[in-house]
Design an enzyme around this catalytic site. Sequence first.
Site, PDB file in Angstrom:
ATOM      1  N   PHE A  79      44.285  64.817  83.510  1.00  0.00           N
ATOM      2  CA  PHE A  79      43.706  66.375  82.712  1.00  0.00           C
ATOM      3  C   PHE A  79      44.795  66.718  82.509  1.00  0.00           C
ATOM      4  O   PHE A  79      45.379  67.068  84.171  1.00  0.00           O
ATOM      5  CB  PHE A  79      42.504  66.278  83.875  1.00  0.00           C
ATOM      6  N   GLU A  80      45.378  67.797  81.560  1.00  0.00           N
ATOM      7  CA  GLU A  80      45.895  68.477  82.190  1.00  0.00           C
ATOM      8  C   GLU A  80      45.547  70.115  82.367  1.00  0.00           C
ATOM      9  O   GLU A  80      44.259  70.634  81.258  1.00  0.00           O
ATOM     10  CB  GLU A  80      46.526  68.914  80.274  1.00  0.00           C
ATOM     11  N   GLU A 131      46.844  75.888  81.410  1.00  0.00           N
ATOM     12  CA  GLU A 131      46.282  76.355  80.467  1.00  0.00           C
ATOM     13  C   GLU A 131      46.716  77.414  78.919  1.00  0.00           C
ATOM     14  O   GLU A 131      47.860  78.119  79.039  1.00  0.00           O
ATOM     15  CB  GLU A 131      45.455  77.897  80.457  1.00  0.00           C
ATOM     16  N   GLU A 141      36.618  73.530  79.412  1.00  0.00           N
ATOM     17  CA  GLU A 141      37.612  73.688  79.498  1.00  0.00           C
ATOM     18  C   GLU A 141      37.812  75.331  80.136  1.00  0.00           C
ATOM     19  O   GLU A 141      38.368  75.816  78.695  1.00  0.00           O
ATOM     20  CB  GLU A 141      38.207  73.258  78.700  1.00  0.00           C
ATOM     21  N   SER A 142      37.796  75.982  81.007  1.00  0.00           N
ATOM     22  CA  SER A 142      38.286  77.133  81.384  1.00  0.00           C
ATOM     23  C   SER A 142      37.114  78.618  80.928  1.00  0.00           C
ATOM     24  O   SER A 142      36.149  77.984  80.913  1.00  0.00           O
ATOM     25  CB  SER A 142      39.730  77.070  81.019  1.00  0.00           C
ATOM     26  N   CYS A 150      42.089  75.179  78.867  1.00  0.00           N
ATOM     27  CA  CYS A 150      43.175  73.634  79.416  1.00  0.00           C
ATOM     28  C   CYS A 150      42.945  72.331  78.688  1.00  0.00           C
ATOM     29  O   CYS A 150      41.777  72.640  77.640  1.00  0.00           O
ATOM     30  CB  CYS A 150      42.824  73.829  80.921  1.00  0.00           C
ATOM     31  N   SER A 159      35.572  75.580  88.255  1.00  0.00           N
ATOM     32  CA  SER A 159      35.814  76.999  88.223  1.00  0.00           C
ATOM     33  C   SER A 159      35.205  78.163  88.078  1.00  0.00           C
ATOM     34  O   SER A 159      33.971  77.950  88.767  1.00  0.00           O
ATOM     35  CB  SER A 159      35.761  76.464  86.500  1.00  0.00           C
ATOM     36  N   HIS A 195      40.924  77.968  88.386  1.00  0.00           N
ATOM     37  CA  HIS A 195      40.378  76.971  87.749  1.00  0.00           C
ATOM     38  C   HIS A 195      41.219  76.007  88.870  1.00  0.00           C
ATOM     39  O   HIS A 195      42.397  76.235  88.604  1.00  0.00           O
ATOM     40  CB  HIS A 195      40.807  76.461  86.048  1.00  0.00           C
TER      41      HIS A 195
END
Lengths: 309, 309
Positions: A3-4, A7, A56-57, A71, A207, A220
């Site tokens: 998982f990247e 961001e 995601e963020s 992200c 998060s 995060h």
Amino acid sequence: MFFEGSEKKIEIIVTQDTPSLRSLGRPFWQSMVSKANAEILSSVSNEYCDAYLLSESSLFVWDDHFLMLTCGTTTLVHAATLFIDTLGVEAIAFASYQRKNEYLAHLQASSFEDDLKLLREKISGKAYRFGHLDSHHHYIFYSDRPYAAEQGDITNELLMYHIGGETAQYLTSSRQTIDGVRQRLQLNQLLGDFAIDDFLFEPFGYSVNGIRGKDYFTIHVTPQEDTSYVSFETNLDLTKQNVDIFATLLHALAPGAWDVIGFNAAPMTQDYPAHVRLGQCSLTMEQGYALHFSHYQRCEHQYLQPTEL
Amino acid sequence: MFFEGSEKKIEIIVTQDTPSLRSLGRPFWQSMVSKANAEILSSVSNEYCDAYLLSESSLFVWDDHFLMLTCGTTTLVHAATLFIDTLGVEAIAFASYQRKNEYLAHLQASSFEDDLKLLREKISGKAYRFGHLDSHHHYIFYSDRPYAAEQGDITNELLMYHIGGETAQYLTSSRQTIDGVRQRLQLNQLLGDFAIDDFLFEPFGYSVNGIRGKDYFTIHVTPQEDTSYVSFETNLDLTKQNVDIFATLLHALAPGAWDVIGFNAAPMTQDYPAHVRLGQCSLTMEQGYALHFSHYQRCEHQYLQPTEL
């Protein structure tokens, strides 16, 4: 399971005669978030700001500006172009779009150059890379319309790679709790008077958004071994806090490498863990932002093990 | 004008009862090179070895093994699978496939993981990554058939990024000549008794193969500013030379960062320019190869300038 964590980020300030961005309402912001391929999980609000926690963020919306971080393989640039299309380019006082250093750029939906093409179809601006391509490097685009940054418009970003030690172990363990994570990140000591909204992902990942008046912070945590990443960002002036927030987080999370990005904020390295600075880069933006980037590596970096594939 | 200088590499040793690889003839090797999307430019031969200079790097063919290096966006893995298909997997005593640290992995025709899938359809083996994904890292696949490396089977690889100083300027200048490049690389002092075959590309870029008995060396220069890369590789035992070849090249080319990869060869760092070691990693391969990887950065690294896009 890669998982990247790193961001992409947009920040847009609108002109004075634009109606409040908060009055655009949740459905509008929901469509912005969907456009990036993310979802709203929860939110916290105060007099000045609506802070949305995303799958995601994060998204922070004030009356005259917003900040959105995503992200994974999200497509944040599409949210940026949706915003400009909806409000019209004349409503934009200042826009910036960043991409942080990625672990696996080839898995992203687009490159920064691709994003840049889309952005430049909507608004003119300048773009730069900070740092060499074979080391940590960051990208920024910013609009070139006349604008003067407000006094005290500061951003501090701390991006930590390869976290280590007891906290890193805890953050990937099945016994972690949301209280346990808050404690290990020392949120109460560092930022105790912020209203927070946080989420513990399954099987791991955390998060948090925090707001206090016009101030915000967000953290995060992507704790996956081998590609772990933790980001912290705030508009606080770090030189005026009782505690050195960056240094405290660096000691707690013990990253192998970290980047510091500051807008009108110089790095204060004296209490960092022992480190070497691998690169640094600065840019003075015409609108009154002095952008600084530094890439650090811990001195006592571990002897690496080959990763079997 | 981006060009990926960093190479992919295959080395295959065939079983004793396989006919000489040199007897396969130039048309076969030409088809191997085409399969990788490269071309043969010229060649030099001696009693033991045919060395081909390619449009994108090098091919060395001995009776019982070959070594092929290609850079840019070449598809070397297809040459590897062609070779195995042509000779049959039973003819392979030992095969290895490497990918060096790339500047822009997302522009490559395939990822290492993609290549690995193709290789594993032909031959079983192990694969490793050396180094963190957000820093210099290298990949290797090697076959897991029983094989014992010959005494003195050594490889030394020096991979230099961001070359600097007067030599770097010369290598991108329009006034450079092939003799001038040879002199600046000190080929005569370092490797004077090798038969060499070299090529100066337009508008810049230089490749050289050298052979002496069973020994070889090869150098490839991609001098483009911002993504410059120079590689040196040899099977010489560097501890037994009159001159420290790596240290001499490092002082001549003044790279900002460099990687050293050795098979049965430890790095000798004492005469390197002042540096920090950012990472190191070792692997003992069952066939008798001790693989070592180290990533270095020059101490007095320059203050970076933002790159305008």
